[in-house]
Design an enzyme around this catalytic site. Structure first.
Site, PDB file in Angstrom:
ATOM      1  N   THR A 236     -26.380 -24.808   4.510  1.00 28.50           N
ATOM      2  CA  THR A 236     -27.140 -23.995   5.464  1.00 28.50           C
ATOM      3  C   THR A 236     -26.947 -24.534   6.882  1.00 28.50           C
ATOM      4  O   THR A 236     -26.666 -25.707   7.077  1.00 28.50           O
ATOM      5  CB  THR A 236     -28.637 -23.981   5.124  1.00 28.50           C
ATOM      6  OG1 THR A 236     -29.092 -25.330   5.065  1.00 28.50           O
ATOM      7  CG2 THR A 236     -28.875 -23.310   3.775  1.00 28.50           C
ATOM      8  N   ASP A 237     -27.111 -23.664   7.855  1.00 23.42           N
ATOM      9  CA  ASP A 237     -26.883 -24.003   9.263  1.00 23.42           C
ATOM     10  C   ASP A 237     -27.996 -24.949   9.762  1.00 23.42           C
ATOM     11  O   ASP A 237     -28.995 -25.162   9.078  1.00 23.42           O
ATOM     12  CB  ASP A 237     -26.844 -22.703  10.097  1.00 23.42           C
ATOM     13  CG  ASP A 237     -25.944 -22.824  11.311  1.00 23.42           C
ATOM     14  OD1 ASP A 237     -25.663 -23.957  11.766  1.00 23.42           O
ATOM     15  OD2 ASP A 237     -25.495 -21.777  11.822  1.00 23.42           O
ATOM     16  N   ALA A 238     -27.793 -25.490  10.933  1.00 23.05           N
ATOM     17  CA  ALA A 238     -28.714 -26.501  11.469  1.00 23.05           C
ATOM     18  C   ALA A 238     -30.155 -25.995  11.509  1.00 23.05           C
ATOM     19  O   ALA A 238     -30.474 -25.054  12.223  1.00 23.05           O
ATOM     20  CB  ALA A 238     -28.272 -26.905  12.867  1.00 23.05           C
TER      21      ALA A 238
END
Lengths: 632, 632
Positions: A236-238
């Site tokens: 998952t993205d930041a």
């Protein structure tokens, strides 16, 4: 590879639940008992090692796409991952395992440019899924390599249907037809997964049909794994999980949210505990198991995928050849040469009445805020090269006469000049003193960018007003004019196309960009880039940026007349294309210049659709035959 | 000059009151009937033409002061004013008369550095009135010239007793003893007025003994004109009259305020009508006359001084030789050479255990955020050079081996990197790979500056914490270390003095600063700069920045032990000083290096006091005798 799967399974089997939960988050601690070292999964290397000090900074992705050269792209990927490894080796030796220092790199970005005003266009390969798929795949192949071990683990971004607006990108809820979903938004991912075998895929920040991508089972499992056959890991993205938890009501507790992610198909989380009271959402997976929201077997499945990547990176191996890559490769002369070649091929000639190439004795004036700005060369997600050229310094090296120079507008530096400075007149003086004016105007990485502290999208494709004003002032002098449109996306060049003797497009061209531009302008090499984006003639040609339908967007579906079409680009020579049969074209260099040439093949289904391209080098008078294979 | 006074009087006599009022404000319109052209009085050229595009950017004032070389300073002034004239000529030709394009230039700044944390220290000539007076006078003489006409009209800043704090500088009310006033705060102005004959003087923003300087009759008339014998014009600082009107209660109406200014001795106003409802305070002079607050004769007196400057600038003459200065001089090669010489002489060697000069084959690592930052070279109030070198690029040109490079900290650009980048480790890697580490650390023009959108003063003289941390990390490697302290003021170098093999001070060194630094480091030339500021060993040595008494400040009155005293600075040679009598010194170069050398003469009255200096060049073995004249 079966052996890595076995190794990963065996490691997972020996972990406690607590250890498993830690290993599913980006700051993974060491487990000395199992020979597992600490590792930080978050790194960025989209066009050179990013945000980690010294590095060769290649042209940004949109520029490299304009080369239409997959071989060169693969070489760039190979160099970048050599630098990633060299730096990683040095960091590990010193016991550093921090962010941006690892082997798992976010990107390439395979999202399609639906709207040229989107702030992240510079990070993409343009508006065409075919081109995007091929360029992305070449980069992944170059970076990961083809050996037993992966040199890097690349994570394709952002799955899926993600292309702005930046403002409120998390709450943004997208719905598109299944046709648009697969033909446009997912197509490049599908190709890259099949042919590039990337280690990972990253769910997008936005929602799709009401459900955030990171917990969207349809996208992350049905489409990604079942339909596209992806067998890698997802990350998952930041802060994506924490952000989504704090902004929506699908999960009431961290435990519920974490379970939803894993069950949907999101494996590893780049966490951001500042948003959730100091606690990472995935930390509640133990509670989720206790509450029966998820089984430990489901966690094991996700973690096995994650650990398989670490195994394939050779992190527990003794025989990984990449451990021997020396720091000497970082920002080295060989990489600088390749960088200059890529920068040359990324420059697009849009108009030339014969003024180009220039004679080195020409008295030129270089005008515009992009002419001598380091950040315009570097784009974003960049490293620090130890040397770089700007357009101005590149031209100064070649010209035999002093180069007149005027920025024309005040800089955007935080500690820049006062707003009441009136530098426009400088441009007039510089222009008066020259025979040929070369404008370097357009956008910088501050005008268009990812959402950070501000809305990164542009409101218009027009040249910024203060620059247009200077252009008009100088135009009135009646000098010969060359206009270089600089920036990461599309700029409306309608009047420049009419009024200038030559027009070029240059995206953020990397640390060798200035020298490469001089190579092109003064004819050391012929331009060979082609547009990866339709250059529209006016803002009103564009549907609202919030409209996700492809109707009237990109060269495929746009009903109007573009200023310059997708795929457009001239050389200094004259290449004749003789199509011998549907898949075979004979190319003849009828001009007086050796040149690289990108031949494009389009089909009509019934809309126009790129279905093949090849970059070839043709000496004066040379003929080559290119045969396209169906590579879908 | 009598003829200019006559000409000015005659022009004033022919003006209407309305015209007179317009001519007393910085955006003076044309009066075609009288042959008077439009003119904007606000320009800035403290170390090169500022904020007006292309220009040679010389080292900032504090750096030039370190040269202790008045001849060189006068040459710099001559070059700068050639560029001012060249640009003015070109602008006039094109009908432009905007801000920063004129002949009346603000500066030099003759305020004394009372406290090294003041944000405007870089703009000064340091803490000593004698040095400040001489350097300022040399600059004024070089700029204005010695002919019938003035090349530029220089306006000394900021009269008087002005040296921070920046935050709230308008409300700041200063009182000092008459002794401090004349010995410290006014002394350099007195010298420059007597010997440099500057065209103008600018009242400071602050108040003095309760009264804003611009309406302070004691300062602007009794001290300035009666005591110091100044017979030029005065010009208030940007928006000073409007700002003071809006912030204090001495005047209830614009008419009152304008009358107070003129009657106190403030002639021309740089206006800022945004603060006063779109109306400039001086516009109410007509009302002031009508109300009997001021006579037209008083206005005429002020305006005659103003018009006399325009006459002396040759603005209404046909025979002004400066009208023929060509734009070719702007940013020209000759000026670049002088610039490099001044930059060399501005660098101060504070410690050298013999490591310097370096061999060109040395494997060096260049570390620090100041190493490759254009703005660190330019300082503030700068123009745009068409070429420049940074410390890194200067060293790269000289070194035969690849130079290792690490910024060490994230940049401060508005569109820089994310804060969680951890580039400190880069510094360790770079250092490990080298034999000698050269640090370029300190402040940039954002850390210390004039009050703008933020408080420009520094809170401490310590190195910024993140830089000190990197220094410590690298130090632990045990490499040879050279520390270059960069910035516009004093940095506490206590540990560097103990731990490094060599220590240098480099202020903002101008566009040739990188090459000049390489010249010094690798021994193409010997350093010869001397400290124009006491380098204190700790913050606690300093009285509060709000304390205007000179007690325990500067080398004259400081009771503690400084780390490096005012006037300190080494060369690569060994110069013996034999004082033959009080005013005569025999200098012998006993070392093995040709070098420039600044010989300083101090007196004790009873405190230590600089009373003479001379810069001489001495070849190896050479002897020269210097005789000091009393020039007070």
């Amino acid at each position: 590879m079966k052996e890595f799967l076995q190794e990963a399974k065996s490691l997972v089997d020996q972990m406690t639940l607590e250890e498993k939960i830690n290993m599913l988050q980006h700051e993974a601690p060491a487990i000395p008992r199992l020979g597992i070292k600490a590792f930080n999964w978050w790194s960025e290397s989209p066009h050179g090692v990013g945000r980690c000090g010294l590095a060769t900074v290649f042209p940004q992705s949109i520029a490299m796409a304009a080369s239409f050269n997959t071989d060169l792209m693969e070489q760039v990927g190979d160099c970048v991952s050599d630098e990633v490894r060299a730096k990683y080796n040095e960091y590990v030796k010193q016991g550093f395992t921090d962010i941006y220092q690892g082997l798992s790199v976010c990107g390439p970005v395979l999202n399609i440019v639906r709207d040229p005003r989107w702030g992240r266009v510079p990070e993409t390969y343009g508006e065409d899924p075919y081109l995007t798929g091929r360029m992305g795949t070449a980069y992944v192949k170059g970076m990961q390599g083809s050996g037993k071990y992966w040199k890097t683990a690349n994570i394709l971004e952002h799955f899926a249907v993600h292309s702005g607006p930046e403002n409120g990108r998390l709450e943004w809820d997208v719905d598109v037809t299944e046709k648009d979903l697969f033909e446009t938004y997912v197509s490049a991912f599908a190709y890259c997964i099949k042919h590039g075998k990337p280690a990972g895929v990253m769910p997008a920040y936005n929602r799709f049909r009401g459900v955030p991508c990171c917990i969207n089972k349809y996208l992350m499992t049905e489409v990604l794994r079942n339909k596209l056959g992806f067998d890698g890991f997802t990350m998952t993205d930041a802060g994506e999980v924490e952000l989504n938890f704090s902004m929506q009501t699908l999960a009431k507790t961290h435990a519920e949210m974490a379970a939803l992610c894993i069950k949907a198909g999101s494996d590893l989380s780049i966490t951001d505990k500042t948003l959730t009271g100091g606690k990472r959402v995935y930390d509640s997976l133990r509670m989720a198991v206790a509450q029966g929201l998820i089984t430990e077997e489901e966690i094991d499945l996700a973690l096995t995928r994650v650990m398989q990547v670490r195994c394939r990176l050779g992190m527990h191996a003794e025989d990984c050849e990449f451990d021997r890559i020396s720091y000497d490769v970082v920002d080295c002369e060989k990489h600088r040469r390749l960088n200059r070649k890529m920068a040359q091929e990324s420059i697009i000639l849009l108009k030339n009445d014969g003024i180009l190439p220039l004679n080195k004795e020409t008295k030129v004036a270089v005008i515009g805020p992009c002419a001598d700005d380091k950040l315009v060369m570097l784009g974003n997600y960049y490293g620090y090269p130890s040397r770089y050229s700007t357009f101005l310094s590149g031209i100064q090296k070649v010209c035999t006469k002093p180069v007149e120079f005027a920025r024309g507008v005040t800089p955007t530096d935080a500690y820049g000049e006062r707003p009441n400075e009136t530098p426009a007149y400088e441009a007039v003086i510089a222009a008066r003193r020259a025979d040929v004016v070369i404008f370097f105007m357009g956008n910088n990485p501050y005008d268009e960018s990812e959402e950070c502290d501000y809305d990164g999208d542009r409101k218009t494709i027009d040249l910024p007003e203060n620059q247009q004003a200077i252009y008009e002032l100088v135009k009135a002098l009646g000098k010969k004019m060359i206009f270089v449109s600089v920036g990461g996306s599309v700029i409306n060049l309608s009047c420049q196309d009419k009024e200038c003797n030559a027009v070029l497009q240059c995206y953020y061209p990397g640390s060798e960009g200035g020298d490469a531009m001089a190579d092109i302008l003064f004819g050391n090499t012929s331009p060979s880039g082609r547009l990866p984006l339709t250059v529209y003639a006016k803002d009103t040609d564009l549907p609202p940026i919030t409209d996700y339908s492809m109707k009237n967007r990109t060269y495929k579906f746009f009903k109007g007349t573009p200023l310059y079409p997708f795929g457009y680009g001239l050389t200094y020579s004259d290449i004749r294309e003789d199509w011998l049969e549907e898949n075979t074209v004979k190319l003849t260099n009828c001009g007086s210049f050796d040149t690289d040439y990108a031949v494009l093949k389009f089909e009509y289904i019934p809309y126009k659709n790129l279905c093949g391209f090849e970059k070839v080098f043709l000496k004066k008078g040379e003929t080559k035959t290119v045969t396209f294979r169906d590579d879908r």
